[in-house]
Enzyme design. Structure first.
Site, mmCIF file in Angstrom:
data_model
loop_
_atom_site.group_PDB
_atom_site.id
_atom_site.type_symbol
_atom_site.label_atom_id
_atom_site.label_comp_id
_atom_site.label_asym_id
_atom_site.label_seq_id
_atom_site.Cartn_x
_atom_site.Cartn_y
_atom_site.Cartn_z
ATOM 1 C CG ASP A 148 -1.822 1.224 1.260
ATOM 2 O OD1 ASP A 148 -1.621 2.328 0.609
ATOM 3 O OD2 ASP A 148 -2.899 1.080 1.844
ATOM 4 N N GLY A 170 3.754 -1.505 17.601
ATOM 5 C CA GLY A 170 3.335 -2.632 16.702
ATOM 6 C C GLY A 170 4.218 -2.634 15.396
ATOM 7 C CD GLU A 172 -1.231 -2.808 25.294
ATOM 8 O OE1 GLU A 172 -0.770 -3.754 24.936
ATOM 9 O OE2 GLU A 172 -2.251 -2.202 24.546
ATOM 10 C CD GLU A 197 -9.319 -6.968 13.544
ATOM 11 O OE1 GLU A 197 -8.277 -7.057 12.983
ATOM 12 O OE2 GLU A 197 -9.708 -8.079 13.907
ATOM 13 C CG HIS A 217 -4.481 -1.842 3.450
ATOM 14 N ND1 HIS A 217 -3.959 -0.848 3.634
ATOM 15 C CD2 HIS A 217 -4.698 -2.500 4.546
ATOM 16 C CE1 HIS A 217 -3.335 -0.733 4.917
ATOM 17 N NE2 HIS A 217 -4.160 -1.584 5.445
#
Ligand code: SAH
Length: 339
Positions: free
Chosen positions: A36, A63, A114, A138, A278
């Protein structure tokens, strides 16, 4: 072979969470994101073109996936980058970082953001690609806000730092017939119980610009420096201005992303007026068809909150009313969606 997340790392996580993190183990999903170009080039430009912001800074990549953003940050002169990801893609990320001779600059930690312990008490910059369909589906924005509150130093920067949701009305008779009307008659049988299911699920799809019947309007702006988890449950009124005499079968939503800290601000949009991403657009079919005239408006309220049982899912509600002088076309309704 895709390596599953080891059991001990998953202790205490519910089924949906395990499924969520496992979905990022496979290279396929990362391929889709990396390819993308609107997405990845915007991040690249936002980082690489702002060396003055990244030089000698400690950066946290929330992430990190394949570590693409971590490597951009090193290229931009970061002193050190910490990438955190729960998925096993992080093992490949380690190999990728090694192959690109950046192992001394990037520390990759497998675990939940976390739960992990960072080698630095505070970071200067947080980078993250956390956006989901309809921005928040999500979404891992909660995780980014957690990292912000715990690790971002005073005066620190967030890339990106602004997200905006837009809404518009579309004419989509043919496709609505194919997706929704289909259930009226399936091989001569009444399948309408499935029509309700189909109507209550927003469709993620590409919408052509020429289908838009109303002006796009901004419904929600999130400032990543100040937004709280509570703000992610919202209820906002809207007024859509009709641009031509036509029908409205659905409302669609999309989002824009801004990196306002950049020397020359960088942004990208996932709307129907611009290049494919996307994320496509999110289509909310209405039960009714609105017959609209130029100059009229559709007013309403868009509400969204996380699902009580499945916190990564969303409960979305749209109230709508066609404001018209013509009594034969007056219509109002309310629709609930789950995604
Ligand atoms: N930064 C990469 C990947 C983005 S996808 C890129 O831009 O290409 C989001 C990634 O965040 C996924 O790999 C997912 O496993 C990870 N992630 C989501 N929530 C997380 C959490 N709470 N802790 C650790 N990793 C998380």
């Amino acid at each position: 072979m895709v390596e599953p997340i080891p059991e001990d790392k998953l202790a205490g996580l519910d089924h949906a969470e395990v499924h969520y993190f496992n979905s990022y183990n496979h290279h396929g999903i990362h391929e889709e994101m990396l390819k993308d170009e609107v997405r990845t080039k915007s991040y690249r430009d936002a980082v690489i073109n702002n060396r003055h912001l990244f030089k000698d800074k400690v950066v946290l990549d929330v992430g990190c996936g394949t570590a693409i953003l971590s490597m951009f940050a090193v290229k931009a002169g970061a002193k050190h980058v910490i990438g955190v990801d729960m998925s096993t893609i992080i093992h490949k990320a380690r190999e990728i970082v090694e192959a690109n001779h950046m192992s001394d600059k990037i520390t990759l930690l497998q675990g939940k953001m976390e739960d992990v312990e960072l080698p630095f008490p505070k970071v200067d910059i947080i980078i993250s690609e956390w956006m989901g369909y309809f921005l928040l589906y999500e979404s891992m924005l909660d995780t980014v806000l957690y990292a912000r509150d715990k690790y971002l130093d005073v005066g620190g920067l967030i890339f990106p730092d602004k997200a905006t949701i837009f809404l518009t009305g579309i004419e989509d008779g043919d496709y609505k017939d194919e997706k929704i009307g289909f259930w009226d008659n399936v091989y001569g049988f009444d399948f309408t119980p499935l029509k309700d299911s189909a109507l209550s699920e927003p469709l993620v799809d590409i919408v052509e610009m020429k289908a838009c019947v109303t002006d796009p309007i901004r419904v929600l702006t999130l400032d990543l420096y100040s937004v709280t988890i509570e703000d992610l449950a919202f209820e906002v009124p809207f007024t859509l201005n009709i641009q031509r005499s036509d029908y409205i079968h659905a409302l669609i939503a999309w989002f824009d992303i801004d990196f306002t800290a950049c020397h020359v601000p960088i942004k990208f949009s996932t709307g129907p007026h611009t290049k494919y991403t996307h994320w496509k657009q999110t289509v909310f079919y209405l039960r009714d068809v609105l017959t609209v005239e130029l100059g009229e408006t559709v007013t309403g309220v868009l509400a969204s909150k996380r699902n009580a049982k499945k916190p990564r899912d969303l409960d979305i509600k749209i109230d709508y009313k066609l404001e018209t002088e013509d009594p034969t076309r007056q219509i109002e309704g309310s629709a609930n969606y789950k995604m």
